[in-house]
Design a protein around this motif. Structure first.
Motif: not given
Ligand SMILES: Cc1cc2nc3c(=O)[nH]c(=O)nc-3n(C[C@H](O)[C@H](O)[C@H](O)COP(=O)(O)OP(=O)(O)OC[C@H]3O[C@@H](n4cnc5c(N)ncnc54)[C@H](O)[C@@H]3O)c2cc1C
Length: 448
Positions: A73, A92, A96, A113, A115, A141
């Motif tokens: 990640a 990532s 995401n 992914g 954040v 992540n």
């Protein structure tokens, strides 16, 4: 694994079949040869998958070519979790997206992914957030948090990632797609009868967990269940706490508990459904207990815990000294008085500031009566962030220490029952002295 030339030609074929990207040049391999740990290995290739179909092709390729795959990640792991000589699969870049939010039922579905900070910003308008945090929240992540069962300063109230994972969609080693989630007794029996890899996972789990001898060994041999923050191999002990293996339990069997903290070794996670919690109450303050002796920090912590804090963290004199000459941290030291051997930061969160003030007064009175602490500055408002910034900087300033001696993270994230902390630290220091001629100094920068 095939010889180098032929594996690269196979990788070229794989690349053409993917929607995402694949590289095996030296620069890429060097960039991906480390995570935040001291380990280094050059991967054979790096792949940035775009979707589940890519991931299935990668898993099939790995099985066919007998190459290891390591899901990555943000790569902020501290123990070499995403370092490998096989194929690094970085989720990532493309995987995401936030897939769905349900305000009423308080859950969110995400790709691995996403954040953490970005997720919480998106959830703010719903009055909700994802409880567990890490110091790396601006980059780590959700997939990595699940992999490491991450948690941070507020784990006293929000627990760890595992406690909030409701469902996981994953790809197994044979390429099959599976949804792991809570299942009742009847569904569990049905799963055990399935003629598939998923079925054999449930059967094998039942074989291991249903055996009374194993149950005893697991219950007696696993670490103290009173320590909520621990990652010791697979959480087999928690797999016993459900209606299938415990008569009085109303909890459903859920393999997500095992996947959380399994560091990418069991399945490739493609989607996660997470439990959300309401935003914390508005009134907040920190008490920064200044201590003359480092060991007093562990005893002051026991008092602080009686007052239901939202977080308790410690910084010792070595960490504090290193922030002294750090330009960006200097202004975050505003609350320090004198040269404490340790600071214990206690955060209180309540509905009103009066409730916060009352709790602060009561705790401070008890600390003073027991002789712990010489100064107790209370920090409120925007300054709270500065104190936490200083605490977060701890690991960074330690790693960037000037001069030849460099810290080496030998023992990371040890989880100790808080009652046993004073003795543990004393024993640890003595062991360091015995084996390293006094050159090992324990540095404390964590939840006491
Ligand atoms: C300065 C610093 C401070 C830190 N502070 C904390 C802290 O307070 N609390 C804490 O818990 N940790 C902390 N960490 C460790 C780390 O930041 C966290 O564990 C974080 O959650 C890891 O997230 P990541 O996205 O970087 O994951 P990565 O490091 O990339 O991966 C973590 C694990 O998850 C697996 N994984 C990732 N994606 C998938 C997927 N799709 N399928 C299956 N497995 C997958 C990986 O294989 C790996 O084993 C800190 C690290 C640093 C450098």
């Amino acid at each position: 694994m095939k010889d180098t030339v032929s594996i690269y030609s196979q990788l070229d074929i794989l690349r053409k079949s993917l929607d995402g990207d694949l590289k095996y040049d030296k620069v890429t391999s060097t960039i991906y040869s480390t995570d935040a740990s001291v380990y280094k290995e050059y991967p054979l290739a790096v792949i940035w998958p775009k979707n589940r179909s890519d991931l299935k092709k990668i898993v099939a390729f790995a099985a066919e070519e007998k190459v290891a795959i390591t899901l990555r990640a943000a790569g902020t792991s501290l123990a070499g979790q995403v370092v490998s000589s096989g194929i690094i699969v970085d989720i990532s870049r493309y995987m995401n997206k936030i897939l769905g939010i349900n305000r009423e039922e308080k859950w969110v579905k995400v790709e691995p992914g996403v954040v953490l900070d970005e997720l919480n910003i998106s959830l703010k308008n719903y009055g909700l957030f994802f409880g567990p945090e890490t110091s790396t929240s601006n980059r780590c992540n959700i997939g990595g948090m699940v992999g490491n069962n991450a948690c941070g300063s507020h784990s006293i109230i929000y627990g760890s990632t595992r406690d909030h994972v409701l469902e996981i969609s994953a790809i197994l080693s044979d390429g099959s797609e599976v949804l792991f989630g809570p299942i009742g007794k009847a569904d569990f029996s049905d799963k055990c009868l399935q003629n598939s890899l998923e079925g054999s996972i449930y059967r094998k789990m039942n074989e291991v967990l249903g055996d009374p001898l194993n149950q005893r060994e697991i219950r007696e041999g696993f670490p103290d269940p009173a320590i909520p923050r621990r990652n010791t191999g697979y959480a087999l002990d928690l797999m016993l706490n459900n209606e299938i293996y415990q008569k009085d339990s109303v909890q459903k069997f859920n393999l997500c508990k095992l996947l959380a903290g399994s560091e990418g070794t069991l399945a490739v996670i493609t989607e996660v459904k997470l439990n959300l919690v309401p935003l914390p109450p508005p009134a907040k303050a920190l008490v920064c207990i200044h201590l003359k002796k480092r060991n007093d920090a562990f005893l002051a912590n026991l008092i602080a815990l009686k007052y239901n804090p939202a977080a308790v963290e410690m910084m010792d004199d070595r960490i504090l000294e290193l922030t002294e000459n750090n330009i960006s941290q200097r202004e975050n030291r505003f609350f320090l008085e004198g040269r404490p051997k340790a600071i214990v930061i206690v955060e209180f969160v309540r509905e009103t500031i009066t409730e916060v003030d009352d709790t602060v007064s009561a705790m401070t009175a008890e600390l003073k009566a027991d002789g712990y602490g010489y100064s107790f500055p209370v920090v409120k408002g925007k300054d709270i962030l500065k104190v936490w910034e200083l605490r977060k900087a701890g690991l960074g300033v330690l790693s960037n220490m000037k001069g030849d001696p460099k810290p080496v993270s030998l023992i990371e994230d040890t989880a100790i029952n808080v009652e046993q902390m004073p003795q543990y630290i004393a024993d640890f220091a003595a062991t360091g002295h015995r084996f390293f001629n006094g050159k090992v100094i324990p540095v404390s920068n964590s939840v006491p």
